[in-house]
Design an enzyme around this catalytic site. Structure first.
Site, PDB file in Angstrom:
ATOM      1  N   SER A   7     -83.070 -67.810   6.586  1.00 34.15           N
ATOM      2  CA  SER A   7     -82.225 -67.373   5.483  1.00 34.15           C
ATOM      3  C   SER A   7     -82.216 -65.847   5.416  1.00 34.15           C
ATOM      4  O   SER A   7     -81.966 -65.193   6.432  1.00 34.15           O
ATOM      5  CB  SER A   7     -82.695 -68.023   4.180  1.00 34.15           C
ATOM      6  OG  SER A   7     -81.692 -67.963   3.194  1.00 34.15           O
ATOM      7  N   GLN A   8     -82.529 -65.226   4.264  1.00 33.67           N
ATOM      8  CA  GLN A   8     -82.430 -63.768   4.171  1.00 33.67           C
ATOM      9  C   GLN A   8     -83.367 -63.049   5.132  1.00 33.67           C
ATOM     10  O   GLN A   8     -83.116 -61.904   5.523  1.00 33.67           O
ATOM     11  CB  GLN A   8     -82.670 -63.291   2.742  1.00 33.67           C
ATOM     12  CG  GLN A   8     -84.095 -63.462   2.236  1.00 33.67           C
ATOM     13  CD  GLN A   8     -84.264 -62.976   0.798  1.00 33.67           C
ATOM     14  OE1 GLN A   8     -83.291 -62.840   0.040  1.00 33.67           O
ATOM     15  NE2 GLN A   8     -85.501 -62.695   0.404  1.00 33.67           N
ATOM     16  N   HIS A  47     -78.910 -76.320   3.647  1.00 33.13           N
ATOM     17  CA  HIS A  47     -79.572 -75.078   4.028  1.00 33.13           C
ATOM     18  C   HIS A  47     -81.005 -75.317   4.504  1.00 33.13           C
ATOM     19  O   HIS A  47     -81.830 -75.899   3.784  1.00 33.13           O
ATOM     20  CB  HIS A  47     -79.572 -74.128   2.835  1.00 33.13           C
ATOM     21  CG  HIS A  47     -79.947 -72.724   3.171  1.00 33.13           C
ATOM     22  ND1 HIS A  47     -79.271 -71.976   4.114  1.00 33.13           N
ATOM     23  CD2 HIS A  47     -80.921 -71.914   2.689  1.00 33.13           C
ATOM     24  CE1 HIS A  47     -79.811 -70.776   4.186  1.00 33.13           C
ATOM     25  NE2 HIS A  47     -80.818 -70.716   3.344  1.00 33.13           N
ATOM     26  N   ASP A  64     -74.136 -76.642   4.107  1.00 33.11           N
ATOM     27  CA  ASP A  64     -74.929 -75.692   3.332  1.00 33.11           C
ATOM     28  C   ASP A  64     -74.390 -75.556   1.906  1.00 33.11           C
ATOM     29  O   ASP A  64     -73.217 -75.246   1.715  1.00 33.11           O
ATOM     30  CB  ASP A  64     -74.926 -74.330   4.030  1.00 33.11           C
ATOM     31  CG  ASP A  64     -76.118 -73.472   3.649  1.00 33.11           C
ATOM     32  OD1 ASP A  64     -76.455 -73.426   2.456  1.00 33.11           O
ATOM     33  OD2 ASP A  64     -76.723 -72.861   4.551  1.00 33.11           O
TER      34      ASP A  64
END
Length: 303
Positions: free
Chosen positions: A112-113, A286, A230
Site C-alpha cells: 500500500s502506501q 486491497h 479494491d
C-alpha cells in the site's frame, strides 16, 4: 490490513552499483526490505511479521528487514498517519545506508502506501542500490478518496477524512497528515502541483529532477500489483500508475496515456521499452492474496 493478510496467508498457508544481480556472498540470496501500509506496523505477527516469516521460509538464508519508523511498533503505526513522509524516507535512507547486510544491494517490497515511499527511496537514495521494487497495492499517482480506511482505529480514519475534505493542501494538513501528502485532486491540479509536499515532487510534477529519473531507471524490475476488487484505494488504476484525467473525477487514464509517460518525465517509458515494468493483477480486495499466489507471482523476483 492485519486481519486481511492473516486470513489469507493462513488460509493457503558509499556503495558500489554493479550491473548484474547482487547476492549475499555467504548464501547466494539478495536481501529484502519491507515497508508496511497505513494502519499497520513492521512487526505485527498477523501481517508484516507473517510476510517476513513466509519469505524466510521460502528463501532459506535470506536477510529480511521490515522497516520500523519510530522506537517501537506503536510509534511505527502512528507515524504511518502523522509523520511527514519526506522525514520518513530520509530516516529510511539513513538506516539502509548503515545496515552492513545491504551494502551490496537489496530488493524492496512495499505494501500500500509503503510502496510509493520505497519508490521515493529508490529515486532519492541510490546507495545502497535497490535492485527490484515490488509495489503491492501501492498508490503511485496518489489517491482521490478514502472509501474504506484500513486498520483498527476508525476514529483516526474519520479524522483523516475530515481533514482531507476541509483542505488537503493547506500547510497544516500537508505537514501533519501522511495521506494528504499523496492526495491527488484532479479538480484542483494547480493546488496539487504547488502544495503537495511529497507526491508532486517524486512524480516530477513541478520540474524534472534528472537525478530522480536516472536513479529510478537503475532498477532491474519495477513490479506493480493491482487488486481488481479494491475498496480501499480510489482510483484503483493508481496501483498501475494510472489515474483520473485532469479536470474531472470520473474518467481514468493508463500510465501509457499520461503526460508523465509521454514526456517520460520519470523514465518510466524508457523502463517500459526495456521491459523493466511488470504489471500484475489479482482478484480480491486491497492486499488480499493467498500464499500460493504470492509464491507463484512475487517470490520469483526475490530468488
Amino acid at each position: 490490513m492485519a486481519a486481511v493478510l492473516l486470513s489469507l496467508l493462513l488460509a493457503a498457508p558509499v556503495l558500489l552499483v554493479s550491473s548484474g544481480p547482487v547476492r549475499d556472498s555467504s548464501n547466494g540470496t539478495v536481501p529484502l526490505v519491507l515497508w508496511h501500509g497505513m494502519g499497520d506496523n513492521c512487526c505485527n505477527p498477523l501481517s508484516m511479521g507473517s510476510i517476513k516469516k513466509m519469505v524466510e521460509q521460502e528463501v532459506p538464508g535470506i536477510y529480511v528487514l521490515s522497516l520500523m519508523i519510530g522506537k517501537n511498533a506503536v510509534q511505527d503505526t502512528e507515524n504511518g498517519f502523522f509523520l511527514d513522509v519526506n522525514t520518513q524516507v530520509s530516516q529510511v535512507c539513513s538506516q539502509l545506508a548503515q545496515d552492513p547486510q545491504l551494502q551490496a544491494g537489496y530488493n524492496a517490497m512495499g505494501f500500500s502506501q509503503g510502496a510509493q515511499f520505497l519508490r521515493a527511496v529508490a529515486q532519492r537514495c541510490p546507495s545502497p542500490p535497490m535492485r527490484t521494487l515490488i509495489s503491492v497495492g501501492g498508490q503511485h499517482q496518489g489517491v482521490y478518496g478514502l472509501p474504506r480506511c484500513p486498520g483498527e482505529s476508525s476514529h483516526i480514519c474519520d479524522m483523516i477524512r475530515e481533514a482531507l475534505n476541509r483542505g488537503a493542501y493547506s500547510d497544516l494538513v500537508q505537514k501533519h497528515l501522511v495521506q494528504a501528502q499523496y492526495w491527488h485532486d484532479p479538480l484542483n491540479d494547480d493546488l496539487y502541483k504547488k502544495h503537495s509536499l511529497f507526491l508532486a515532487d517524486i512524480n516530477q510534477e513541478r520540474a524534472v529532477n534528472e537525478t530522480y529519473r536516472k536513479n529510478l531507471q537503475r532498477l532491474e524490475k519495477f513490479v506493480m500489483v493491482k487488486f481488481l476488487q479494491d475498496t480501499v484505494v480510489d482510483p484503483v488504476d493508481t496501483e498501475w500508475f494510472g489515474f483520473l484525467k485532469t479536470g474531472q473525477a470520473k474518467e481514468t487514464e493508463t500510465l501509457q496515456e499520461s503526460v508523465l509517460y509521454k514526456e517520460d518525465r520519470l523514465g518510466l517509458a524508457a523502463m517500459d521499452k526495456a521491459q523493466k515494468l511488470v504489471f500484475l493483477s489479482t482478484e480480491g480486495d486491497h492486499l488480499q492474496f493467498t500464499r500460493e499466489w504470492f509464491t507463484a507471482n512475487l517470490l520469483p523476483f526475490l530468488r
